[in-house]
Design a protein around this motif. Sequence first.
Motif, PDB file in Angstrom:
ATOM      1  N   PHE A  81       0.840  -1.202   0.000  1.00 44.68           N
ATOM      2  CA  PHE A  81       0.000   0.000   0.000  1.00 44.68           C
ATOM      3  C   PHE A  81       0.876   1.253   0.000  1.00 44.68           C
ATOM      4  O   PHE A  81       0.641   2.191  -0.758  1.00 44.68           O
ATOM      5  CB  PHE A  81      -0.923  -0.007   1.227  1.00 44.68           C
ATOM      6  CG  PHE A  81      -1.730   1.250   1.352  1.00 44.68           C
ATOM      7  CD1 PHE A  81      -2.911   1.432   0.641  1.00 44.68           C
ATOM      8  CD2 PHE A  81      -1.305   2.282   2.197  1.00 44.68           C
ATOM      9  CE1 PHE A  81      -3.638   2.592   0.769  1.00 44.68           C
ATOM     10  CE2 PHE A  81      -2.025   3.442   2.309  1.00 44.68           C
ATOM     11  CZ  PHE A  81      -3.211   3.607   1.599  1.00 44.68           C
ATOM     12  N   SER A  82       1.857   1.270   0.871  1.00 46.11           N
ATOM     13  CA  SER A  82       2.730   2.452   0.953  1.00 46.11           C
ATOM     14  C   SER A  82       3.429   2.713  -0.366  1.00 46.11           C
ATOM     15  O   SER A  82       3.528   3.865  -0.799  1.00 46.11           O
ATOM     16  CB  SER A  82       3.768   2.243   2.065  1.00 46.11           C
ATOM     17  OG  SER A  82       4.698   3.275   2.080  1.00 46.11           O
ATOM     18  N   LEU A  86       0.831   3.875  -3.075  1.00 48.63           N
ATOM     19  CA  LEU A  86       0.399   5.245  -2.815  1.00 48.63           C
ATOM     20  C   LEU A  86       1.482   6.242  -3.240  1.00 48.63           C
ATOM     21  O   LEU A  86       1.191   7.264  -3.861  1.00 48.63           O
ATOM     22  CB  LEU A  86       0.073   5.419  -1.326  1.00 48.63           C
ATOM     23  CG  LEU A  86      -0.398   6.818  -0.898  1.00 48.63           C
ATOM     24  CD1 LEU A  86      -1.678   7.203  -1.649  1.00 48.63           C
ATOM     25  CD2 LEU A  86      -0.626   6.862   0.608  1.00 48.63           C
ATOM     26  N   SER A  87       2.737   5.909  -2.943  1.00 52.05           N
ATOM     27  CA  SER A  87       3.841   6.810  -3.331  1.00 52.05           C
ATOM     28  C   SER A  87       3.985   6.867  -4.837  1.00 52.05           C
ATOM     29  O   SER A  87       4.238   7.936  -5.401  1.00 52.05           O
ATOM     30  CB  SER A  87       5.140   6.320  -2.688  1.00 52.05           C
ATOM     31  OG  SER A  87       6.218   7.099  -3.074  1.00 52.05           O
ATOM     32  N   ARG A 139       1.290   9.073  -6.113  1.00 54.59           N
ATOM     33  CA  ARG A 139       1.558  10.476  -5.816  1.00 54.59           C
ATOM     34  C   ARG A 139       2.576  11.066  -6.804  1.00 54.59           C
ATOM     35  O   ARG A 139       2.417  12.172  -7.298  1.00 54.59           O
ATOM     36  CB  ARG A 139       2.123  10.606  -4.398  1.00 54.59           C
ATOM     37  CG  ARG A 139       1.107  10.466  -3.284  1.00 54.59           C
ATOM     38  CD  ARG A 139       1.759  10.898  -1.984  1.00 54.59           C
ATOM     39  NE  ARG A 139       0.943  10.545  -0.845  1.00 54.59           N
ATOM     40  CZ  ARG A 139       1.351   9.819   0.185  1.00 54.59           C
ATOM     41  NH1 ARG A 139       2.595   9.313   0.177  1.00 54.59           N
ATOM     42  NH2 ARG A 139       0.555   9.567   1.205  1.00 54.59           N
ATOM     43  N   ALA A 148      -5.397   2.725  -2.033  1.00 52.32           N
ATOM     44  CA  ALA A 148      -4.421   3.787  -2.287  1.00 52.32           C
ATOM     45  C   ALA A 148      -5.045   4.930  -3.068  1.00 52.32           C
ATOM     46  O   ALA A 148      -4.788   6.109  -2.781  1.00 52.32           O
ATOM     47  CB  ALA A 148      -3.231   3.224  -3.055  1.00 52.32           C
ATOM     48  N   ALA A 159      -7.224   6.876  -0.676  1.00 49.51           N
ATOM     49  CA  ALA A 159      -6.400   7.696   0.221  1.00 49.51           C
ATOM     50  C   ALA A 159      -5.851   8.921  -0.508  1.00 49.51           C
ATOM     51  O   ALA A 159      -5.789  10.027   0.058  1.00 49.51           O
ATOM     52  CB  ALA A 159      -5.247   6.867   0.778  1.00 49.51           C
ATOM     53  N   LEU A 160      -5.458   8.730  -1.795  1.00 45.51           N
ATOM     54  CA  LEU A 160      -4.925   9.850  -2.567  1.00 45.51           C
ATOM     55  C   LEU A 160      -6.020  10.880  -2.818  1.00 45.51           C
ATOM     56  O   LEU A 160      -5.751  12.099  -2.756  1.00 45.51           O
ATOM     57  CB  LEU A 160      -4.361   9.338  -3.889  1.00 45.51           C
ATOM     58  CG  LEU A 160      -3.662  10.375  -4.779  1.00 45.51           C
ATOM     59  CD1 LEU A 160      -2.468  11.000  -4.057  1.00 45.51           C
ATOM     60  CD2 LEU A 160      -3.193   9.748  -6.089  1.00 45.51           C
TER      61      LEU A 160
END
Length: 1184
Positions: free
Chosen positions: A1097-1098, A1101-1102, A1105, A1172, A1175-1176
């Motif tokens: 997930f991290s 998400l990055s 982004r 993700a 969250a974004l």
Amino acid sequence: MATFSPSPAPRRSSRLQTRGNSPARSQRPLRFSQTPILNQVVDGTNSVASGVDFDDRASIFTDKSLSRMGGDIMFAKTDEMSVSFYANLPLEVKQVLRTSDFNKDPYSGEIDTVTGFALVASVQTCFVWQHSQGIPTCYIFSSPQDSRSPRPPFHALVPQGSSREPGLILVSAAGSVRFWDSIGIGLAGGENYSSSILNDMEYDEEVTNLIRADTQTFILSTSYGSLYRFVLTSAGGKYHLATRRFARPTPLNSFSRLLPSFLSPPASSSSFDNKDKSKHIHAVVLGLQSASGDREVWALANGHIQQWSMKSEGWEDHLLDLDLSPLLSEQVQKSLVPKGSDNTCHDLELSDLAVFDDQNIAVLVSYTGQESTDDDLRRLYALAELKPSISGFEVYRLNRVPYQTTSTPGPPVHPRIQLICQGSIIIVQFGDAVALCSRGSGYRDRLELKSSNDRTLGVGVGVLINQPLILTATTMMKISLDLEKIKSFKEETGSMHLIKSIMMQAIIYGSSPLNPLRFSFPPEINAAALMQGAQQLSYEVLKSHPEVVQQSPDMTAQLNGRKERLSWLIGFINENAALTKMSQSSRQQLAMDAEKLYASHQLWLSYNRHLSASPLQSVLKEAVIKYMEEIGEITQEDVMRVFFRSRVADIGKLLSKVSDIVIAVSKPSTGNVNPLLSEANSVIVTVLRSAFKYRAYNLAVYGIELPMIKPWSSRPSIIDTVLTLFDLTSKCIDSAHGSRDKEPLSQLPALAGVLFECIKERLDSLSSCGNEGQREKEELQQKISNLRPEVLETLRTCGHEEAAYSLAEHYQDFTSLVALCHRQTVFPPEENPNVERIQSYIQQFKEDFTTELFQWYIQHGEIRTMFNQEAQTREYLDIFFKKRPNIGISWIHDIGTANCISASSALLQGAETAVNLEVKHIMLSIGKLSYLAEKQTTNIPSDSELDAFHSGLDFISVQEGVLEELRPSPPPIRTRQTLEGQIDAIVHSKGGKLVGKNAFTSVFRDCLRQLLQGKALSTEDLVDILTLKDNKASIEDYSTSIHLLLSTTDLPEARKYSALRTVWRRVYLHDDWENIMKTNGVSDLVLAERLVETALFSTILSVLRREDGQIIQPSEALVIPSKSEIMSRWPGMSDDQVNSIIMDYNHEQDTLGDVEPSLTNAKLVSAVVERAVEALDVEEGNNG
């Protein structure tokens, strides 16, 4: 009669201008050398002399000088012929000729070997004397006056038997005849003569020839085609001349006119009864005499050949008139004019003729040959032998005569030919030369008068002996011939010997001021014969061949004489404009022979000085003895004189013997070697320096185009010899027991100079050999690049600093020059004792010197010194960095000159290759500031470079963060932890995932080692550290790795994508998906929280982004790097190591392969992506 200059080539004012000279020394004239005349005598028939006009001259003989020398004085000598002094001219004749201007007052002459008298005639006076007398009595007569023509009278001596002096006939060009019954009248003024005139001559008709048929009959010809018979008659006890024109008999007297000639129909009576200008008779000659007393008479009349029969009854019959011009012109064009040449046979003239015993006829023809320009015209000559045929004549032979004239104006000259040695030799008499041509072989030679004021006046052949005599305006000469050698002369080999003999005569006899002959090459000289002959003669001079070199116990004089011989040789070649016909190798061989002789002469002088100082011991003499023993020529004679007399060609081979002797006595037990070493050094330096000096001084004389092809002075053995002596000298000076004598110490600069010159010459020679000498050239270049600094440093340390600088300057060895300038204080530059010298070199040599200067500063870490002088060298620094980019340094100069954009580019490039992390950080930081400074003053269209700085700084930031994270805490006790200890600690604390993966552990340790040493890691190495370490507390390092890989530009695309798959594979392997998927009794909210807490997930998400590319699915992440990609990343790795790494990659692959079905079937990746994205969206909503 055509008018042209008789000179074969333009005269030169001085022979010395084209001679090879000894450097800085004046030339001394050679001493006159006497050689015994050939005693060969051949039988022959009588010869009739002919008159000839000649140019002005200046006498070079005096009665006093010749009588003092006495005997036969040799003027020229070859295998086939020799020419020597015969007799002086009478004093009265010399006095008149010495003050005459022959362009205004021409003279003619003849040698009458039947009567033994000779004569010289002018318009006013005729001189007659007996040429065989030691001090001859001169009889003087007044010439018949002729107001219409300035030509001297035609003349003939009248034999009166051995008891009486001969009579004399003189006929002016206008036909005025004077006859003296005896020349004895000339002692009393010569006024008692009988005179007559040819009354039937036209107003512009002139006499052209007067010859003697027998003792009482003479034949005269005119320019209107008339022939006259003079008959000596006796009446009243006195002799008188009866003159009448050639006449035919009446039919009653003879029926011979009705019988046609076997050659051609008889000419009509009217055609010869009428006078005609077009029938100008150039030559008249006697033919065969029949048993009945009839005598043939042949004449040349404007290209026509006429035959008459002079009957014993007193009348003449005309038998033949045939135009030879078409026949001879065709043959000359076909045989003598070069094929393919634009030249044609112009203006063909038939000058003279002679009749052989077999009734063949020799005709001398001349024609115009045109060279490069219209003004440079030559008159060429050839001898045609005509053989009777049904149609008249056919050309049996046609050969060139070794003579030519130029367009230089001069008095008119009519060449004449005579037969000697039963017709086997043809002599051609020109105004300033006499040519000899063999009828049956290819032998051709000539005798040419040296002075432009001298002229040939007559050629005579003896009655009982066939020894031609030559009368000139200064003296009389005799020729001795070797008929056997002339008959056996082979043109293919004899040409070379003939050319060689010409050169030999030039250097032996030509140098004497008493010699009236000038030696020159024939007009058509064979280049191969010239080169072969010159080289043979030069070598014979080196060998002191007795035919070339006069032997003398005085070796100084003998060597000097041989030098003069070779000097005259090249001077002779240059004077004859023949140097261009010689190849470069042949010219260089002649030059090397001369320089060997010059060097040997200088060595002999040095040896003589040594004998005066130390006569008991000599390295040179011992070397000569060893060499002569080696070649088997040791004798009981003076071995030194034997060597310098006959072996100077081997002077180069002698030098190695000199060094061998010094090496043998330089052992510690032999005592002081300095005296012998001093002499050995002197021998080497004297020989080589003299050779180099002579060559440089005479380059133009020999027409040498450098480099030398195979120079003797730079053979490997000679280079080794000089180097050996240099080393021995330096060691002898530095040795504990060796005395520091001034002589060996002072010789070091000279040895170094000849050493460098030898090597330079050798390199230049090898460069001209192409691929053949490439290997030796490269080896020698490497040798000199290492050797020259050592030699120069030796000179400096031995007190010859200025000599070291001088040599470095001479050979423009700027690398050594810079090194010499920085042997002491370097920084600050103003404290360098050579600071002024450096500045002078910068001004003198400019870029050539500054390039090596800056290179030295960079190589020796003296950047501060280089930039400390930037104010004086700024323009040269600009040039240096443009030609030799050095991005690690040039940016400093760019910033100093406010060239910020160039500095930023250099810093960016330098940072990419920087090994040290701190240096890389500084370069990127300064580069970014330089870029921003430039951007403030100029409009930079693109920020791509700024992005590159940002990426580089981000990379450094990541590496510094990892270093901070991994660096272990210092131990509680103040002890220094080793590098390997730190690595072990990090692996123990952060390498949990590496257990059982030996290859990955080794890679991880190597990367850590570089990281802890402060080195800048590559992108792949940093990604391995970020993804192989335990990331429980730093799962963001996975996304950082992806970002680094996508930002890098120095990786091949295949390896970059393979590395991305590896990162994603390790992202999938980071979490415990089995526990995450245990959903029994777990709410959706808790499951969602588990997914959000994963590294996947991290990372996703990055990626979303940053928009860092696509998300690689587990099935694609299963693909591991290929073996070629692994070997490309780690070149030089052994096969075992590569296979070990592949095994660890396979382990990762297998582990992910076990998890991948669950991830795919449960659609966990899709679920994580959805979380993700949500969250974004929330982040963007909050930020919005």
